[in-house]
Design a protein around this motif. Sequence first.
Motif, PDB file in Angstrom:
ATOM      1  N   ARG A  82       0.844  -1.209   0.000  1.00 44.25           N
ATOM      2  CA  ARG A  82       0.000   0.000   0.000  1.00 44.25           C
ATOM      3  C   ARG A  82       0.874   1.251   0.000  1.00 44.25           C
ATOM      4  O   ARG A  82       0.592   2.213  -0.718  1.00 44.25           O
ATOM      5  CB  ARG A  82      -0.912  -0.013   1.227  1.00 44.25           C
ATOM      6  CG  ARG A  82      -1.866   1.182   1.319  1.00 44.25           C
ATOM      7  CD  ARG A  82      -2.760   1.051   2.553  1.00 44.25           C
ATOM      8  NE  ARG A  82      -3.641   2.185   2.738  1.00 44.25           N
ATOM      9  CZ  ARG A  82      -4.814   2.329   2.171  1.00 44.25           C
ATOM     10  NH1 ARG A  82      -5.263   1.363   1.371  1.00 44.25           N
ATOM     11  NH2 ARG A  82      -5.565   3.386   2.388  1.00 44.25           N
ATOM     12  N   ALA A  83       1.945   1.221   0.796  1.00 41.39           N
ATOM     13  CA  ALA A  83       2.833   2.385   0.868  1.00 41.39           C
ATOM     14  C   ALA A  83       3.634   2.564  -0.414  1.00 41.39           C
ATOM     15  O   ALA A  83       3.760   3.672  -0.929  1.00 41.39           O
ATOM     16  CB  ALA A  83       3.771   2.243   2.068  1.00 41.39           C
ATOM     17  N   GLY A  86       1.248   3.407  -3.385  1.00 43.89           N
ATOM     18  CA  GLY A  86       0.391   4.558  -3.174  1.00 43.89           C
ATOM     19  C   GLY A  86      -1.089   4.236  -3.273  1.00 43.89           C
ATOM     20  O   GLY A  86      -1.874   5.021  -3.804  1.00 43.89           O
ATOM     21  N   ASP A  88      -4.767   4.074  -2.337  1.00 51.24           N
ATOM     22  CA  ASP A  88      -5.633   4.866  -1.466  1.00 51.24           C
ATOM     23  C   ASP A  88      -6.955   4.164  -1.163  1.00 51.24           C
ATOM     24  O   ASP A  88      -7.675   4.562  -0.244  1.00 51.24           O
ATOM     25  CB  ASP A  88      -5.945   6.228  -2.106  1.00 51.24           C
ATOM     26  CG  ASP A  88      -4.691   7.088  -2.238  1.00 51.24           C
ATOM     27  OD1 ASP A  88      -3.828   6.996  -1.344  1.00 51.24           O
ATOM     28  OD2 ASP A  88      -4.574   7.819  -3.223  1.00 51.24           O
ATOM     29  N   ASN A 170      -2.730  11.239   6.419  1.00 53.34           N
ATOM     30  CA  ASN A 170      -3.020  12.513   5.766  1.00 53.34           C
ATOM     31  C   ASN A 170      -3.281  13.586   6.818  1.00 53.34           C
ATOM     32  O   ASN A 170      -4.381  14.102   6.980  1.00 53.34           O
ATOM     33  CB  ASN A 170      -4.221  12.376   4.819  1.00 53.34           C
ATOM     34  CG  ASN A 170      -5.419  11.738   5.478  1.00 53.34           C
ATOM     35  OD1 ASN A 170      -5.279  10.971   6.420  1.00 53.34           O
ATOM     36  ND2 ASN A 170      -6.598  12.055   4.981  1.00 53.34           N
ATOM     37  N   ASP A 239       7.829   3.345   4.296  1.00 54.31           N
ATOM     38  CA  ASP A 239       7.010   4.553   4.448  1.00 54.31           C
ATOM     39  C   ASP A 239       7.830   5.753   3.978  1.00 54.31           C
ATOM     40  O   ASP A 239       8.614   6.326   4.738  1.00 54.31           O
ATOM     41  CB  ASP A 239       6.591   4.725   5.912  1.00 54.31           C
ATOM     42  CG  ASP A 239       5.532   5.798   6.095  1.00 54.31           C
ATOM     43  OD1 ASP A 239       5.491   6.728   5.271  1.00 54.31           O
ATOM     44  OD2 ASP A 239       4.765   5.710   7.070  1.00 54.31           O
ATOM     45  N   HIS A 281      13.159   6.906  -5.413  1.00 52.29           N
ATOM     46  CA  HIS A 281      12.909   8.086  -4.581  1.00 52.29           C
ATOM     47  C   HIS A 281      14.190   8.913  -4.467  1.00 52.29           C
ATOM     48  O   HIS A 281      14.811   8.960  -3.395  1.00 52.29           O
ATOM     49  CB  HIS A 281      12.420   7.660  -3.196  1.00 52.29           C
ATOM     50  CG  HIS A 281      11.221   6.752  -3.231  1.00 52.29           C
ATOM     51  ND1 HIS A 281       9.964   7.195  -3.567  1.00 52.29           N
ATOM     52  CD2 HIS A 281      11.106   5.422  -2.997  1.00 52.29           C
ATOM     53  CE1 HIS A 281       9.114   6.180  -3.528  1.00 52.29           C
ATOM     54  NE2 HIS A 281       9.781   5.099  -3.188  1.00 52.29           N
TER      55      HIS A 281
END
Length: 305
Positions: A82-83, A86, A88, A170, A239, A281
């Motif tokens: 999920r991290a 991305g 949602d 968030n 993360d 990244h």
Amino acid sequence: MRRAGFLLAGIMVFAAPVAAGATGAPYLALLAFAGLFFLWSVLTRSPESGPLAPGTRAMLPVTIAIHLALASLLLGTGHMLRALAGIDAEVPLTAWLLVGLAGALLGRMAWPRGVSDGGADLAEAALKRLDETARQAAADRAAQGRVPQPDGGVALTQTDALEALPAGGNVTEAEIAAALARLEDTVTDIRLGPALLVRAETTGTPRDRLAAVWHVTDPGAARDATAQEVFDLVVATADVVALRLFASRAAALLTHDPAARQALPDPARLTTIATEIEALHPGEADLLTDLAGRIEDLRAEEEDA
């Protein structure tokens, strides 16, 4: 045909926690999936060798521990996906539990007797070795002087003010700072840094990882090995948001308090992680590389003095 059905059933059972983690299921869902795995082992193994058989009941605690470890591993894999991807989307946990339950029932219907027991025994032996390896790693970390973690229940109880913030991460930095300021006024029985680390490990939510990162990089926080453990947790869960926050705040912390470098991760560790994530990244990799360079410079200055 029966073996194909059994294979499909196994995929449904063991993919369910991964999918649940990828769609926002809380970390405590591992208890439900551990129960599902126990049901799977009861339904797909013969009465003579199943976990409730008279000859194997003595191993029941080990079996439960293995199922908990497997559920934690698969759910954590989903959180990592999920991290990284991305994702949602959020799907109710009950939907994935129903998928797993349907797989367990299908496995019972399609179970090829005489074949599954050996495979199940082999899987359980492998998971037991995995659990032993994890326990040994934890013991090694403790032997190296890591900060002992407080009781998880106490940590969750005394840090529940964070529940008011969205679990998905968030949240603004101002919201995190305000929540932690309230905690600093109320937490009395345990140190806040280790408590936040326990909370982040237990809930597995981006919110709690961000809170732990914010605290251990705060100029007013106690300086101990907790910052290194929080960094390791952020890296293990992939993360990126928390990693960026850690790198930027740690750099600012060194400007305020150069001695804080002793509590931060080793420059070699920071450089290694930067190299591993550089392709996907680059911004975060640059922050980690700069942080490693700052720590090295401070070491050199101290040695020259």
